[in-house]
Design an enzyme around this catalytic site. Structure first.
Site, PDB file in Angstrom:
ATOM      1  N   LYS A 107       0.632  -1.341  -0.037  1.00  0.00           N
ATOM      2  CA  LYS A 107       0.063   0.066   0.013  1.00  0.00           C
ATOM      3  C   LYS A 107       0.815   1.092  -0.153  1.00  0.00           C
ATOM      4  O   LYS A 107       0.324   2.345  -0.264  1.00  0.00           O
ATOM      5  CB  LYS A 107      -0.816  -0.165   1.305  1.00  0.00           C
TER       6      LYS A 107
HETATM    7  C1  LIG Z   1      -4.643  -4.256   1.881  1.00  0.00           C
HETATM    8  C2  LIG Z   1      -4.107  -5.736   1.880  1.00  0.00           C
HETATM    9  C3  LIG Z   1      -4.445  -6.668   1.011  1.00  0.00           C
HETATM   10  C4  LIG Z   1      -5.781  -6.625   0.168  1.00  0.00           C
HETATM   11  O1  LIG Z   1      -5.819  -5.743  -0.794  1.00  0.00           O
HETATM   12  P1  LIG Z   1      -6.870  -5.239  -1.610  1.00  0.00           P
HETATM   13  O2  LIG Z   1      -6.482  -4.365  -2.707  1.00  0.00           O
HETATM   14  O3  LIG Z   1      -7.692  -4.898  -0.492  1.00  0.00           O
HETATM   15  O4  LIG Z   1      -7.607  -6.311  -2.345  1.00  0.00           O
HETATM   16  C5  LIG Z   1      -3.685  -8.022   0.863  1.00  0.00           C
HETATM   17  N1  LIG Z   1      -2.814  -8.222   1.757  1.00  0.00           N
HETATM   18  C6  LIG Z   1      -2.211  -7.052   2.353  1.00  0.00           C
HETATM   19  C7  LIG Z   1      -0.862  -7.405   3.373  1.00  0.00           C
HETATM   20  C8  LIG Z   1      -2.652  -5.816   2.652  1.00  0.00           C
HETATM   21  O5  LIG Z   1      -2.334  -4.926   3.467  1.00  0.00           O
END
Ligand SMILES: *Cc1c(COP(=O)(O)O)cnc(C)c1O
Length: 434
Positions: A107
């Site tokens: 993210k």
């Molecule tokens: C946010 C997150 C996800 C999921 O991603 P999305 O875009 O919401 O589908 C998967 N793994 C980790 C470690 C995350 O932080």
């Protein structure tokens, strides 16, 4: 480039408005009116480019009408200060490691890009302060808080459920200070999310302060996630692999997968995708039955994927003209239960020496179950295993080292505001000024 609302009850807007508002006024998600296709010359040259160079090309196609080239270049080069390496795990199976950013979460890519783009729009349009509200079960809060730290004209409020995020995650957004305020909510993650949604819909509050979201509903958060799919392909090409590529994405709100689907529409030669779920399997259920029935989320070992009503589902439907058949031609699904996650972390480590985190384990397992013999598989490794130290240690029976980058966060002083459940009242009194 214009963005329309997936509910189609509000006017199309430019990038600046889509980013500043986050959600359309009819509560729909903003979606690209037209997806640009990159020239074949780009794909021929891609293996000679580094992550930033190729991301700039992709970003120019997506955002070039709305942001001056020199600004866009600076945003990309500042935001993407790390690589997303492709690591071979076993024959024909690769991990795209997305956890080399400052908070060790994929993210970071979207959060850092969005912070800079929003900061640019605030300055250029001479906007009053923009306030970012974000609900977190752990990872989003740390990536967003660190991505926005020190950006002028923006204040971030992170809402998190008391006692329900890991100690390391909590440090990552409660020790920063400056333009970041951590709000500890007496409730669950779902309560936090409900409070944030209620704040966006509250007329009185929106008159007092300009609010936006940094969850993957925001186009500036989710679209940059397309960049690293190109990086995966560039690295595969360097290995002489150009076709029959299948990419598996551990999914919660499906922002990550949607960005990959958009990369494919832009011409990226990915044959098909696999959406890996944990026990929260509403998308898997949709693929098998054609019926979408959201459910309350249940807690699993891969907690960043504990989502019962994925917010990007509407974007996926729109992308394929609401055709269940087209969706299932391009995406297959799998649901990985906690026992399978444990089993997969242990067996992958034993057989290959590669240490998965619980989210990556869902991806690896889904790939293993659904890949065909003539395909090359890439799964996205979305978090560093040390972020889930206790879980991973209990599975492999060995200590997991905490990387220095993560260790750093535990040294700061924790500052939080304890809120009951009344976000609005608190913001009306304390909000606005950085
Ligand atoms: C946010 C997150 C996800 C999921 O991603 P999305 O875009 O919401 O589908 C998967 N793994 C980790 C470690 C995350 O932080």
């Amino acid at each position: 480039m214009n963005y329309y609302s997936t509910n189609k009850q509000s006017p199309t807007v430019g990038l600046h408005e889509a980013v500043v508002k986050g959600l359309a006024s009819d509560k729909g998600l903003y979606m690209l009116e037209r997806i640009p296709v990159l020239p074949s010359s780009f794909f021929e040259e891609i293996s000679g480019m580094d992550f930033r160079e190729m991301s700039y090309e992709v970003a120019s196609a997506l955002f070039g009408d709305d942001v001056e080239p020199s600004v866009l270049k600076k945003i990309i080069y500042d935001a993407l200060c790390f690589d997303t390496p492709l690591v071979k795990v076993r024959d024909a199976v690769y991990s795209l490691e997305l956890f080399h950013g400052p908070t060790l979460a994929f993210k970071d890519v979207g959060a850092r890009f969005m912070a800079r783009l929003l900061g640019y729009f605030v300055k250029k349009e001479g906007l009053e302060q923009v306030n970012v509200l974000v609900a977190t079960s752990g990872d989003t809060g740390s990536a967003v808080a660190n991505g926005f730290l020190g950006v002028k004209g923006i204040h971030v409020y992170v809402l998190y459920p008391k006692g329900k995020v890991s100690a390391i995650q909590e440090c990552q957004f409660t020790t920063l200070g400056r333009n970041i305020t951590a709000l500890e909510i007496d409730g669950t993650f779902d309560d936090c999310q409900r409070m944030v949604k209620a704040a966006f819909m509250d007329g009185e509050l929106n008159e007092k302060m300009r609010l936006t979201s940094a969850n993957s509903i925001n186009v500036a958060r989710f679209l940059p996630q397309a960049f690293y799919y190109f990086n995966a392909y560039a690295q595969l090409r360097r290995l002489g692999i150009r076709e029959n590529i299948v990419v598996c994405v551990p999914s919660g709100n499906f922002g990550n997968l949607t960005a990959g689907l958009i990369a494919r529409e832009m011409g990226l030669p990915v044959k098909r995708f696999i959406a890996a779920n944990n026990r929260n399997d509403v998308f898997f259920h949709y693929l098998s039955t054609g019926v979408y029935s959201p459910k309350p989320s249940v807690q699993t070992l891969a907690n960043a994927m504990d989502v019962g009503d994925p917010s990007n589902f509407a974007r996926i439907l729109d992308l394929y003209g609401h055709s269940h058949r087209t969706v299932t031609e391009i995406i297959s699904g799998f649901a990985c239960l906690d026992e399978m996650i444990r089993d997969t972390v242990a067996s992958c480590y034993r057989e290959t020496g590669y240490l998965l985190d619980p989210h990556g384990a869902c991806g690896y397992r889904a790939l293993k179950e659904l890949m065909h013999a003539d395909e090359t598989g890439v799964f996205l490794e979305t978090a560093h295993p040390a972020k889930f130290k206790d879980t991973i240690e209990s599975i492999i029976g060995q200590t997991v080292e905490i990387p220095p980058k993560l260790q750093e966060f535990t040294k700061g002083k924790k500052q939080t505001v304890a809120l009951g459940k009344n976000l609005k009242q608190w913001l009306m009194v304390n909000g606005v000024i950085s």
